[in-house]
Design an enzyme around this catalytic site. Structure first.
Site, PDB file in Angstrom:
ATOM      1  N   GLU A 167      35.642  42.132  46.381  1.00  0.00           N
ATOM      2  CA  GLU A 167      36.434  41.838  45.165  1.00  0.00           C
ATOM      3  C   GLU A 167      37.889  42.254  45.331  1.00  0.00           C
ATOM      4  OE1 GLU A 167      34.437  43.614  41.813  1.00  0.00           O
ATOM      5  OE2 GLU A 167      32.529  42.665  42.271  1.00  0.00           O
ATOM      6  N   GLU A 187      26.892  39.539  43.918  1.00  0.00           N
ATOM      7  CA  GLU A 187      26.572  40.416  42.766  1.00  0.00           C
ATOM      8  C   GLU A 187      26.434  39.521  41.553  1.00  0.00           C
ATOM      9  OE1 GLU A 187      29.248  43.584  41.706  1.00  0.00           O
ATOM     10  OE2 GLU A 187      29.554  44.133  43.799  1.00  0.00           O
TER      11      GLU A 187
END
Lengths: 366, 383
Positions: free
Chosen positions: A197, A297
């Site tokens: 991320e 995720e």
């Protein structure tokens, strides 16, 4: 005749427009290869299974409860009678590992949770919420910034071997490499997802930014750090048991480290509705046609609950695997409802017929 | 004479019992679901506070709280917290607020809104302050919590020997600065529960209700005698003393004056909104619907928006109208300028095209406008 051709063209155009949400099979002609040509036999075997299943079924997965355990897999088993195929451990607390810190509260050098899971047929994944000292000198954090509880740690110092940051990065990478090396020695391949991320929401809207320090100095510093880590782990430490997963955020094309150091492109989503997920999947697949695409995720978010897996699949997403997030409070018994993916979601996933559990994975890896 | 004495004695005894143990009275009866993303709230009517006094305790009993649930006590006039520490806070079991003169002024004028996300209100009560008995268990040297979170107080295990489930641990604080927050930790520096991991604090005290056995065991076993059992940290305040607070009053079963939460309406298939939502002439009204209910909508479906005209506003010259945006306030059709639908009392019917479908399925939609009360939004199939 000309009219007929025009009509045919029109029909074909309509058909292609209408097919936007129809399941989009993975191109069978694409050959997916690991970027590390010296990958161990076990790693190649796992890779081969992932590739052969890609587009047909998704591997199920969960993350550990914070760091070094398989607690979440027990939830899934209690709800469904099946274990997920993948458990992802997190090196988030290496600063508190007893082998480096006698005052620590966990021990990453004790591989028992990993080997138990692997010996039971599970696939091992590792990620790293890479915490460095906070500005206040007492805490550890991933959050960039100038507040006492944040860190000003500069990832661009990866280019400056004389800096403190460089030494810290090398020390931490070497510590983690030590644990991964132990896994390699035991024949355990690892789905490895570091530096995730990175762009945060910097590329999504004005005013956005990185939420982890490794993205705080922009794409060039980040890519340098990725390649540095890859080189240190693969070439220096001879880690050949890693499948490298790079995590993409919306619109962060400039942050991609390169085909030669990435095996899988992941996406994290806590706005995991079937339609946006299908759009994102197709966008990633078109942009990275030679890479497997995984939902690295996922879970219910602040705004919406995650769509059922059967609906996600039906909408056309063909993620190689998914990994639901842990609920610390549920696991501690202080919440009755799993915040990210509970019983109903997991039952639907395993009933969908397109999800691989641990037992199935075990047979595929034989 | 003897009879009079008996009566007087009886009255005095009754009065003394009433004085010792006032009752906890219910002012709101749920259930009221406070769902995701700060969308829901309920306003306690001002009448409940007419007889309340500073020091009384407002308690919100709740269930179905997710681990990350948060609560809030807000001023319905401006939607700010009734005090800085009540703008948001974690929830783990019943949560409470001590009424102050300032909070009572707001409550008597506008009521108090209870909001937040991810829990369900079962009941709200007011209890006399005297119904809570406090025993001070720690009064060491005051500890000033520095703004960098680096300071903490170590509390010995013997302080928690009498702690029971349901008790409150009251931190008496002073020198409170803006943004003050508190973290209650076990001796290994872990938060005792998520609701006390950096919870905003203000006024002169913060009370944490101990709702489960787990933290008690931790505090009593880990910190036997003079061993450190608990660490209290945070920033921007001074810890002066700690007390254990126990409720000793009774609960009134009289619900005749209690406010009832509106019956929880279960949306029917296709319904996206059902209720009353006023769109005032000052443009303050809008309704947001996330993308989830649009996931399976097709171009064969239409959106129907039903409303009731605000005749008073229209009579004073307001042009009743509405527009449909996506959740980022962009026109749903993809155009640069918003399209306004004039309202004459008949339903607004919107047919989806590919662009609008993509927007609502990705982002959801917002209805905005003036001069009407929204009553229903639904999707029906045109086929």
């Amino acid at each position: 005749m000309r009219n007929k051709i025009l009509l045919l063209l029109l029909l074909l155009t309509c058909a292609s427009c209408g097919a936007q949400n129809v399941p989009d099979p993975v191109q069978p002609t694409v050959s997916y290869t690991l970027c590390n040509t010296k990958a161990t036999a076990e790693t190649q075997q796992l890779w081969s299974v992932l590739c052969s299943e890609y587009g047909k079924r998704a591997m199920s997965g969960v993350v550990a409860n914070v760091d070094w355990n398989t607690r979440e897999t027990e939830n899934v088993y209690a709800w469904t009678g099946k274990y997920p195929a993948l458990n992802v451990f997190d090196f988030i607390n290496i600063h508190a590992s007893k082998d480096f810190n006698p005052q620590g509260w966990l021990d990453y050098s004790d591989l028992t949770p990993v080997t138990d899971w692997f010996n039971a047929g599970g696939v091992v994944g590792c990620m790293w919420h890479w915490q460095v000292p906070a500005n206040n000198g007492t805490n550890y954090t991933c959050s960039p910034g100038t507040e006492p509880g944040q860190t000003s740690f500069d990832p661009s110092k990866v280019n400056d071997p004389s800096s403190d940051e460089y030494r810290r990065m090398v020390r931490d990478i070497d510590q983690v490499a030590g644990y991964l090396k132990k896994m390699q020695k035991r024949g355990i391949p690892v789905i490895w997802r570091p530096l995730h991320e990175a762009s945060g929401n910097a590329t999504e809207f004005e005013g956005g930014g990185a939420w982890f320090w490794w993205g705080a100095k922009g794409p060039e510093a980040y890519k340098a750090l990725w390649r540095f880590m890859y080189d240190r782990m693969v070439n220096y430490h001879k880690l050949n048991n890693l499948i490298w997963v790079w995590n993409s955020q919306v619109g962060d094309w400039d942050w991609y480290p390169g085909d030669d150091v990435v095996d899988v492109v992941g996406r994290d989503s806590y706005y995991a509705l079937q339609y946006p997920l299908a759009k994102e999947y197709n966008e990633l697949k078109n942009h990275y046609p030679n890479k497997l695409i995984a939902l690295a995720e996922c879970g219910n978010g602040d705004e919406v609950d995650m769509s059922l897996w059967s609906k996600i699949w039906h909408e056309g997403s063909r993620w190689s695997w998914f990994m639901t997030w842990y609920d610390y409070n549920y696991n501690a018994g202080t919440s009755d409802e799993h915040q990210f993916a509970g019983e109903a979601w997991w039952q639907d996933a395993f009933n969908s017929g397109v999800v691989i559990d641990r037992e199935t994975m075990k047979s595929l890896l034989k | 004479m003897k009879t009079h004495r008996v009566i007087i004695t009886f009255v005095l005894c009754t009065l003394s019992i009433c004085t010792l143990y006032a009752v906890e009275r219910t002012i709101l009866l749920g259930p009221k679901t406070i769902g995701k993303a700060w969308r829901d709230n309920i306003i306690l009517e001002p009448r409940h506070f007419a007889d309340a006094k500073a020091g009384d305790i407002l308690t919100v009993y709740n269930d179905r709280a997710k681990g990350t649930a948060q609560g809030a006590f807000q001023n319905p006039q401006n939607w700010q917290g009734v005090a800085p520490e009540y703008g948001y806070f974690g929830i783990a079991g019943p949560f409470r607020m001590t009424l102050t003169d300032n909070i009572l002024r707001i409550a008597r004028a506008y009521g108090i809104a209870i909001g937040g996300h991810d829990y369900r209100i079962l009941r709200v009560t007011i209890t006399d302050a005297a119904d809570f008995q406090e025993t001070i268990v720690w009064k060491g040297s005051p500890v000033k919590m520095k703004n960098d979170w680096s300071t903490s107080a170590e509390i010995a295990g013997r302080c928690f020997e009498t702690l029971q489930q349901g008790d409150g641990l009251r931190l008496h604080i002073s020198h409170v600065e803006e943004g003050a927050a508190c973290k209650l930790m076990d001796f290994t520096w872990h938060a005792l529960d998520p609701s006390v991991d950096g919870v905003p604090v203000g006024g002169d005290a913060y009370t944490w209700t101990v709702n489960s056995r787990a933290p008690i065991l931790k505090l009593q076993l880990a910190g036997y005698g003079n061993q450190t059992a608990m660490r209290i940290g945070g920033k921007g305040y001074r810890l002066d003393s700690i007390g254990i607070v126990r409720q000793v009053g009774e609960v009134s079963e009289d619900l005749s004056l209690a406010q009832r939460a509106p019956r929880e309406y279960m949306l029917q298939p296709g319904e996206l909104f059902h209720g009353e939502k006023y769109f005032a002439p000052d443009w303050s009204g809008n309704l947001s619907i996330n993308a989830a209910p649009f996931q399976e909508v097709t171009e064969n479906d239409v959106l129907i928006i039903s409303y009731r005209l605000d005749t008073e506003a229209v009579a004073t010259g307001t042009k009743a109208q509405l527009s449909i945006r996506d959740a980022r306030w962009h026109e749903i059709t993809g155009g640069d300028e918003p399209i306004w639908y004039p309202l004459d009392g008949t339903d607004v019917v919107y047919m989806f095209d590919a662009v609008a479908l993509d927007r609502v399925k990705t982002r959801g939609l917002i209805v905005t406008g003036v001069g009407f009360t929204l009553t229903k939004i639904e999707i029906i199939s045109a086929q």
